[in-house]
Design an enzyme around this catalytic site. Structure first.
Site, PDB file in Angstrom:
ATOM      1  N   HIS A 168       0.834  -1.219   0.000  1.00 32.26           N
ATOM      2  CA  HIS A 168       0.000   0.000   0.000  1.00 32.26           C
ATOM      3  C   HIS A 168       0.864   1.263   0.000  1.00 32.26           C
ATOM      4  CE1 HIS A 168      -3.783  -2.187   0.595  1.00 32.26           C
ATOM      5  NE2 HIS A 168      -3.079  -2.991   1.353  1.00 32.26           N
ATOM      6  N   ASN A 170     -10.337  -3.058   2.146  1.00 31.60           N
ATOM      7  CA  ASN A 170      -9.989  -3.039   0.724  1.00 31.60           C
ATOM      8  C   ASN A 170     -11.241  -2.754  -0.099  1.00 31.60           C
ATOM      9  OD1 ASN A 170      -7.199  -3.566   0.696  1.00 31.60           O
ATOM     10  ND2 ASN A 170      -7.513  -5.765   0.852  1.00 31.60           N
TER      11      ASN A 170
END
Ligand code: NDP
Length: 495
Positions: free
Chosen positions: A57, A130
């Protein structure tokens, strides 16, 4: 040019700088002098401008906003954030790709991180999800290996589609997430046009101490929109920061993105014999079993004013759960409770919670102190228990509540199977019952685009075909044809 007289440049200690252009030297061609503290400070600080990028990320975009409660869910949770219709709580969101590095393209095929920090009156709530409701693996001991397979090889330092398929086909539990990743949802058009999911199962506890299992769904009010594989590839070349720019411009133009929060609520006792293991992160709870109910809406209405301070240094930790919210036996969630704060201590230092973006917006009174870059410190007493009037835990009000019964030998084993548990069933349902014909055609095109990469070996291709045949024989047959590999007559075990 601004007409105002600019302030004088200074050192970081506030001393006026002698020049913006010239270092201190002995004569115009002479050696530079160590006493040029101003230039030395500039060079030294510059060398330290980067904190380590997140291992996963790394590339993210963020915005501030608020969450508003629109429905009364107090029968399920006493959490401050979700109580009181009309109540608003300030929050911050960070969206990200998973595998790409800081400068990578926004539109690459990848799941998207959907990390939320709510500054509630009983402490920060970090919901770190997510844009997909499931994940590739179900045990945290597999996570590092999974990520290694998606990042770069040791020898070439390149990403390698063969390595990705090798891992996925060795781990058929990845099927559900890979089916979503290879659909057009793997290339969202913008960050505004995708849903967010808490993905894990969480616990909610109401004021009477009753417990429920919860799944979070943040449904985009903008509607789902995706790029095709070709559009995403073209955009990656044209503007690698496309998603970042889109979010920034929309908020700047007053077109504030909105997500509606729905939750699925499972009575605590149902978990024991639900047809799927409700804590397995590779599974959803079908809506027909637990219909989603509306809770509120999340609005992003303010761009960050400083990217590094607010987005890069934002530190989300799934362990931040205020009263009324707790974890579940989901092993991936339990692993993440440790790993997130651990990476923040490494990446931005032990006092990351003192940075304005991470600091709670309610009073806090811990006994933790000192350490690198400590900005403010609790005073005396520095220990508990004490007789000096220091903070005292209110055990009656805040005692451990998010609990469940456990017993048994210590083991290293898979989850206990529930009646309909397997690796591929829900992925097959998605492909056959939820996807449209056009979605399925794009799915096959996307798989073929990925699996036809020159890195993917001839030995890997039959394994890829078998993987898809197990999910859905028709998709498997189309993949076999596209890769020029004979389709197996019956489904076997991929990997
Ligand atoms: P439902 O028909 O009740 O729900 C299907 C869900 O799938 C909706 O939430 C929809 O949400 C989402 N969806 C629609 N198109 C796609 C797509 N192309 N890719 C991924 N998700 C899509 O069915 P069930 O609840 O019985 O679930 C059936 C299958 O749907 C599951 O096996 C799972 O693969 C998928 N799914 C289920 C979710 C759940 O929480 N039950 C959540 C997301 C997906 P929307 O269009 O708003 O995104």
């Amino acid at each position: 040019m601004s007409e105002k007289t600019p302030p004088p440049t200074t050192t970081d200690a506030g001393i006026p700088a002698p020049s913006d252009s010239h270092s201190l030297s002995v004569g115009p061609n002479g050696p530079l002098l160590l006493q040029d503290h101003y230039v030395i400070q500039k060079m030294a600080q510059f060398n330290r401008e980067r904190v380590p990028e997140r291992v996963v990320h790394a590339k993210g975009s963020g915005a501030h906003g608020f969450f508003e409660v629109t429905e009364d869910v107090s029968q399920f949770t006493k959490a401050d954030l979700f109580n009181g219709v009309g109540k608003t709580t300030p929050m911050f969101a960070r969206f990200s790709t998973v595998a790409g590095e800081l400068g990578s393209a926004d539109t690459a095929r990848d799941p998207r991180g959907f990390a939320l920090k709510f500054y509630t009156q009983e402490g920060n709530y970090d919901l770190v999800g997510n844009n997909t409701p499931v994940f590739f693996v179900r045990d945290p001991s597999n996570f590092q290996d999974f990520i290694h397979s998606q990042k770069r090889r040791a020898d070439t330092d390149r990403r390698d589609n063969n390595m990705q398929w090798d891992f996925w086909t060795c781990k058929p539990e990845s099927a559900h997430q890979v089916a979503i990743l290879m659909s057009d949802r793997g290339t969202p058009k913008t960050l505004r046009h995708m849903n967010g999911y808490g993905s894990h199962t969480f616990m909610w506890i109401n004021a009477g101490g009753e417990k429920f299992w919860i799944k979070y769904h943040f449904k985009t009010d903008q509607g789902i929109e995706n790029f095709t594989d070709a559009e995403a590839g073209a955009m990656a070349a044209e503007d690698p920061d496309y998603h970042r720019a889109d979010l920034w411009n929309a908020i700047g133009d007053g077109d504030e993105p909105v997500w509606n929060l729905e939750v699925q609520v499972m009575p605590f006792e149902d978990a024991a014999d639900y047809r799927f293991n409700p804590f397995d992160l590779t599974k959803v709870w079908p809506h027909s079993d637990y219909p989603p109910i509306q809770v509120g809406r999340m609005v992003l209405d303010r761009n960050p004013s400083n990217y590094f301070a607010e987005v890069e240094q934002a530190a989300f930790e799934p362990a931040n759960m205020p009263p009324g919210i707790g974890p579940s036996p989901d092993k991936m969630l339990l692993g993440r409770l440790f790993s997130y704060p651990d990476t923040h201590r490494h990446r931005i230092g032990p006092n990351y919670l003192q940075l304005p973006i991470n600091q709670p917006q309610c009073p806090f009174h811990s006994y933790n102190k000192d350490g690198a870059m400590r900005y403010s410190n609790p005073g005396d007493p520095v220990y508990a228990p004490n007789t000096a009037g220091g903070p005292v835990a209110d055990e009656e009000r805040y005692g451990e509540e998010a609990t469940w019964d456990v017993s048994g030998e210590m083991v290293r084993t898979a989850y206990a199977l529930h009646a309909e548990d397997d690796d591929v069933g829900q992925a097959g349902t998605l492909v056959r019952e939820i996807m449209s014909q056009s979605d399925r055609e794009h799915l096959v095109t996307n798989i073929l685009g990925h699996a036809s990469d020159p890195d993917v070996t001839a030995e890997m291709k039959p394994r890829i075909v078998e993987y898809w045949v197990n999910i859905d024989p028709d998709v498997g047959a189309a993949v076999a044809e596209g890769l020029g590999v004979p389709a197996p007559a019956t489904a076997g075990t991929a990997g």
